[in-house]
Scaffold this motif. Structure first.
Motif, PDB file in Angstrom:
ATOM      1  N   ILE A 114      29.877  32.437  44.602  1.00 11.17           N
ATOM      2  CA  ILE A 114      30.192  33.385  43.540  1.00 11.17           C
ATOM      3  C   ILE A 114      31.649  33.819  43.654  1.00 11.17           C
ATOM      4  CG2 ILE A 114      29.693  35.681  42.611  1.00 11.17           C
ATOM      5  CD1 ILE A 114      26.851  35.367  43.688  1.00 11.17           C
ATOM      6  N   GLY A 115      32.352  33.761  42.544  1.00  6.99           N
ATOM      7  CA  GLY A 115      33.717  34.261  42.502  1.00  6.99           C
ATOM      8  C   GLY A 115      33.741  35.680  41.960  1.00  6.99           C
ATOM      9  N   LEU A 144      39.120  37.520  44.509  1.00  7.77           N
ATOM     10  CA  LEU A 144      40.516  37.246  44.184  1.00  7.77           C
ATOM     11  C   LEU A 144      41.100  38.409  43.388  1.00  7.77           C
ATOM     12  CD1 LEU A 144      42.834  35.075  44.159  1.00  7.77           C
ATOM     13  CD2 LEU A 144      41.949  34.396  41.898  1.00  7.77           C
ATOM     14  N   ALA A 145      42.210  38.953  43.868  1.00  8.29           N
ATOM     15  CA  ALA A 145      42.889  40.037  43.150  1.00  8.29           C
ATOM     16  C   ALA A 145      43.633  39.469  41.942  1.00  8.29           C
ATOM     17  CB  ALA A 145      43.859  40.755  44.081  1.00  8.29           C
ATOM     18  N   THR A 146      43.430  40.096  40.789  1.00  3.62           N
ATOM     19  CA  THR A 146      44.059  39.640  39.542  1.00  3.62           C
ATOM     20  C   THR A 146      44.694  40.847  38.835  1.00  3.62           C
ATOM     21  OG1 THR A 146      41.885  39.828  38.497  1.00  3.62           O
ATOM     22  CG2 THR A 146      42.526  37.651  39.244  1.00  3.62           C
ATOM     23  N   PRO A 147      45.701  41.444  39.442  1.00  4.10           N
ATOM     24  CA  PRO A 147      46.239  42.730  38.956  1.00  4.10           C
ATOM     25  C   PRO A 147      46.924  42.714  37.598  1.00  4.10           C
ATOM     26  CG  PRO A 147      47.618  41.831  40.706  1.00  4.10           C
ATOM     27  CD  PRO A 147      46.376  40.992  40.672  1.00  4.10           C
ATOM     28  N   LEU A 148      47.387  41.550  37.140  1.00  2.00           N
ATOM     29  CA  LEU A 148      48.095  41.525  35.857  1.00  2.00           C
ATOM     30  C   LEU A 148      47.165  41.617  34.649  1.00  2.00           C
ATOM     31  CD1 LEU A 148      50.878  38.825  36.422  1.00  2.00           C
ATOM     32  CD2 LEU A 148      51.144  41.310  36.319  1.00  2.00           C
ATOM     33  N   LEU A 149      45.868  41.419  34.859  1.00  2.00           N
ATOM     34  CA  LEU A 149      44.958  41.378  33.718  1.00  2.00           C
ATOM     35  C   LEU A 149      44.798  42.731  33.025  1.00  2.00           C
ATOM     36  CD1 LEU A 149      42.148  38.948  34.953  1.00  2.00           C
ATOM     37  CD2 LEU A 149      44.105  38.471  33.482  1.00  2.00           C
ATOM     38  N   GLY A 156      47.373  45.110  24.679  1.00  2.56           N
ATOM     39  CA  GLY A 156      46.901  44.445  23.474  1.00  2.56           C
ATOM     40  C   GLY A 156      47.174  42.956  23.383  1.00  2.56           C
ATOM     41  N   PHE A 157      47.308  42.273  24.550  1.00  2.02           N
ATOM     42  CA  PHE A 157      47.622  40.845  24.542  1.00  2.02           C
ATOM     43  C   PHE A 157      46.394  39.949  24.749  1.00  2.02           C
ATOM     44  CE2 PHE A 157      51.860  42.555  25.868  1.00  2.02           C
ATOM     45  CZ  PHE A 157      52.542  42.153  24.725  1.00  2.02           C
ATOM     46  N   VAL A 158      45.190  40.456  24.431  1.00  2.00           N
ATOM     47  CA  VAL A 158      43.978  39.649  24.523  1.00  2.00           C
ATOM     48  C   VAL A 158      44.017  38.555  23.451  1.00  2.00           C
ATOM     49  CG1 VAL A 158      41.459  39.685  24.299  1.00  2.00           C
ATOM     50  CG2 VAL A 158      42.636  41.571  25.439  1.00  2.00           C
ATOM     51  N   ASN A 159      43.559  37.343  23.838  1.00  2.00           N
ATOM     52  CA  ASN A 159      43.537  36.199  22.916  1.00  2.00           C
ATOM     53  C   ASN A 159      44.929  35.841  22.388  1.00  2.00           C
ATOM     54  OD1 ASN A 159      40.661  35.637  22.864  1.00  2.00           O
ATOM     55  ND2 ASN A 159      40.415  37.515  21.680  1.00  2.00           N
ATOM     56  N   THR A 160      45.889  35.841  23.290  1.00  2.00           N
ATOM     57  CA  THR A 160      47.254  35.455  22.949  1.00  2.00           C
ATOM     58  C   THR A 160      47.748  34.442  23.985  1.00  2.00           C
ATOM     59  OG1 THR A 160      48.351  37.148  24.309  1.00  2.00           O
ATOM     60  CG2 THR A 160      47.694  37.787  22.056  1.00  2.00           C
ATOM     61  N   PRO A 161      48.889  33.782  23.742  1.00  2.00           N
ATOM     62  CA  PRO A 161      49.443  32.877  24.757  1.00  2.00           C
ATOM     63  C   PRO A 161      49.704  33.574  26.092  1.00  2.00           C
ATOM     64  CG  PRO A 161      50.476  32.479  22.639  1.00  2.00           C
ATOM     65  CD  PRO A 161      49.624  33.702  22.468  1.00  2.00           C
ATOM     66  N   ILE A 162      50.008  34.858  26.040  1.00  2.00           N
ATOM     67  CA  ILE A 162      50.270  35.609  27.279  1.00  2.00           C
ATOM     68  C   ILE A 162      48.999  35.690  28.127  1.00  2.00           C
ATOM     69  CG2 ILE A 162      50.843  37.888  28.224  1.00  2.00           C
ATOM     70  CD1 ILE A 162      52.759  38.245  25.857  1.00  2.00           C
ATOM     71  N   SER A 163      47.887  36.095  27.517  1.00  2.00           N
ATOM     72  CA  SER A 163      46.634  36.198  28.282  1.00  2.00           C
ATOM     73  C   SER A 163      46.197  34.825  28.786  1.00  2.00           C
ATOM     74  CB  SER A 163      45.528  36.834  27.427  1.00  2.00           C
ATOM     75  OG  SER A 163      45.270  36.074  26.263  1.00  2.00           O
ATOM     76  N   LYS A 164      46.441  33.786  28.002  1.00  2.00           N
ATOM     77  CA  LYS A 164      46.051  32.429  28.401  1.00  2.00           C
ATOM     78  C   LYS A 164      46.796  31.992  29.655  1.00  2.00           C
ATOM     79  CE  LYS A 164      45.401  27.784  26.414  1.00  2.00           C
ATOM     80  NZ  LYS A 164      46.127  26.961  27.374  1.00  2.00           N
ATOM     81  N   VAL A 165      48.110  32.228  29.687  1.00  2.00           N
ATOM     82  CA  VAL A 165      48.920  31.832  30.847  1.00  2.00           C
ATOM     83  C   VAL A 165      48.504  32.607  32.092  1.00  2.00           C
ATOM     84  CG1 VAL A 165      51.230  31.893  31.846  1.00  2.00           C
ATOM     85  CG2 VAL A 165      50.908  31.048  29.518  1.00  2.00           C
ATOM     86  N   VAL A 166      48.304  33.911  31.943  1.00  2.00           N
ATOM     87  CA  VAL A 166      47.924  34.743  33.096  1.00  2.00           C
ATOM     88  C   VAL A 166      46.546  34.325  33.620  1.00  2.00           C
ATOM     89  CG1 VAL A 166      47.425  37.084  33.897  1.00  2.00           C
ATOM     90  CG2 VAL A 166      49.329  36.694  32.327  1.00  2.00           C
ATOM     91  N   LEU A 167      45.607  34.112  32.719  1.00  2.00           N
ATOM     92  CA  LEU A 167      44.264  33.697  33.133  1.00  2.00           C
ATOM     93  C   LEU A 167      44.287  32.337  33.824  1.00  2.00           C
ATOM     94  CD1 LEU A 167      42.040  34.836  30.126  1.00  2.00           C
ATOM     95  CD2 LEU A 167      41.849  35.612  32.495  1.00  2.00           C
ATOM     96  N   GLU A 168      45.035  31.389  33.273  1.00  2.00           N
ATOM     97  CA  GLU A 168      45.121  30.061  33.892  1.00  2.00           C
ATOM     98  C   GLU A 168      45.710  30.153  35.292  1.00  2.00           C
ATOM     99  OE1 GLU A 168      47.393  27.774  31.148  1.00  2.00           O
ATOM    100  OE2 GLU A 168      45.634  27.087  30.018  1.00  2.00           O
ATOM    101  N   THR A 169      46.722  30.989  35.456  1.00  2.00           N
ATOM    102  CA  THR A 169      47.358  31.156  36.766  1.00  2.00           C
ATOM    103  C   THR A 169      46.352  31.649  37.806  1.00  2.00           C
ATOM    104  OG1 THR A 169      49.481  31.657  35.717  1.00  2.00           O
ATOM    105  CG2 THR A 169      49.218  32.302  38.022  1.00  2.00           C
ATOM    106  N   TYR A 170      45.511  32.596  37.417  1.00  2.00           N
ATOM    107  CA  TYR A 170      44.526  33.151  38.340  1.00  2.00           C
ATOM    108  C   TYR A 170      43.296  32.248  38.511  1.00  2.00           C
ATOM    109  CZ  TYR A 170      46.883  37.737  38.391  1.00  2.00           C
ATOM    110  OH  TYR A 170      47.774  38.767  38.559  1.00  2.00           O
ATOM    111  N   LEU A 171      42.711  31.827  37.410  1.00  2.00           N
ATOM    112  CA  LEU A 171      41.422  31.136  37.473  1.00  2.00           C
ATOM    113  C   LEU A 171      41.507  29.712  38.008  1.00  2.00           C
ATOM    114  CD1 LEU A 171      39.738  32.396  34.170  1.00  2.00           C
ATOM    115  CD2 LEU A 171      39.600  33.349  36.477  1.00  2.00           C
ATOM    116  N   TYR A 172      42.695  29.120  37.959  1.00  2.00           N
ATOM    117  CA  TYR A 172      42.859  27.783  38.521  1.00  2.00           C
ATOM    118  C   TYR A 172      43.256  27.823  39.990  1.00  2.00           C
ATOM    119  CZ  TYR A 172      42.579  26.074  33.695  1.00  2.00           C
ATOM    120  OH  TYR A 172      42.162  25.781  32.413  1.00  2.00           O
ATOM    121  N   ASN A 173      43.179  29.013  40.585  1.00  2.00           N
ATOM    122  CA  ASN A 173      43.435  29.170  42.011  1.00  2.00           C
ATOM    123  C   ASN A 173      42.405  28.363  42.814  1.00  2.00           C
ATOM    124  OD1 ASN A 173      43.202  30.468  44.766  1.00  2.00           O
ATOM    125  ND2 ASN A 173      44.826  31.746  43.941  1.00  2.00           N
TER     126      ASN A 173
END
Length: 268
Positions: A114-115, A144-149, A156-173
């Motif tokens: 479990i993550g 895993l700490a994900t403080p930028l989320l 208000g950056f949900v469902n934007t290129p910004i949230s996508k990049v941040v999520l990819e950076t964390y979740l592909y750890n």
């Protein structure tokens, strides 16, 4: 036996609103008082002392407003201040956190790895790992700490290129490789659930914390004879410690444009 007093809910920002929405859906007769401590968000990068100070003040406010139960809709506050919150609330108020019900449910499901993504404070406390492995020592829990989320969501950056990049950076750890389930260990993160599902191609079970927690609230209120009567008319009060565009927009989107937010300082 019934109790028409309100349920108190608090968080540092918009995250806890998802729990209020679920309470409204499953318990339509219950009144709710919500407190969003937007002035001090995010809690996840604050000291345990500061988080405890804020949480105790909000608990006292909800107690003064005759709440029959208090939901700590914040993982960082749960990890840092649960004992102090219960002490201030007293024996007559049911205190429910967002970690214990999730750990209880997931521990007895068929899971191997479990993550958990959460704030620095929650990860540092090891709250989820301790709670899950206390119940089932065979489950591998990766935190895993994900403080930028939280800032991404609050700005208000949900469902934007910004949230996508941040999520990819964390979740592909690499630490999260091979997980079969993911706990969103910060109530804010429920706003990103759809994007997270897409990144995992729906191959990882995203734990629905609001549903699990609200079902636990129903159980606790029923057990203690504190459910509202079936003819009770629900009322919703939303307090915030500082007005932000994000919380105004999110609250009105979730609960209607007529909802009013009341600014209330913790120092009052």
């Amino acid at each position: 036996m019934s109790d028409n007093r309100p349920i108190g809910v608090f968080d540092s920002g918009v995250g806890g609103l998802m729990f209020v929405k679920e309470i409204k859906r499953l318990l339509p007769n219950e009144s709710i008082i919500y407190f969003g401590d937007t002035k001090n968000l995010p809690y996840g990068d604050k000291s345990n002392e500061d988080i405890t100070k804020f949480s105790v003040s909000i608990t006292q406010f909800l107690k003064n407003n005759n709440c029959k139960a208090i939901l700590i809709a914040c993982n960082s506050a749960t990890a840092s201040a649960l004992k102090e919150i219960k002490k201030i609330a007293g024996k007559d108020i049911i205190v429910i956190d967002v970690i214990s019900p999730v750990a209880e449910k997931i521990s007895f499901e068929l899971r191997e790895k479990i993550g958990v993504i959460a704030t620095k404070t929650t990860v540092k406390s090891g709250a989820y790992k301790k709670a899950i492995r206390k119940r089932n020592k065979h489950i591998n829990v990766i935190e895993l700490a994900t403080p930028l989320l939280v800032p991404v969501i609050e700005e208000g950056f949900v469902n934007t290129p910004i949230s996508k990049v941040v999520l990819e950076t964390y979740l592909y750890n690499k630490k999260l490789e091979g997980i079969d389930s993911l706990i969103l260990g910060c109530t804010h993160y429920t706003h990103l659930e759809r994007e997270i599902n897409q990144l995992f191609n729906k191959k990882v079970n995203i734990v629905n914390s609001p549903l699990i927690v609200v079902n636990h609230i129903i159980y606790m209120l029923s057990k203690n004879g504190k459910l509202a009567s079936k003819d009770a008319k629900s009322e919703y009060l939303f307090y915030i410690s500082y007005t932000t565009d994000s919380i105004v927009k999110t609250t009105k989107r979730l609960f209607g444009k007529d909802i009013q937010l009341i600014e209330k300082s913790l120092e009052d």
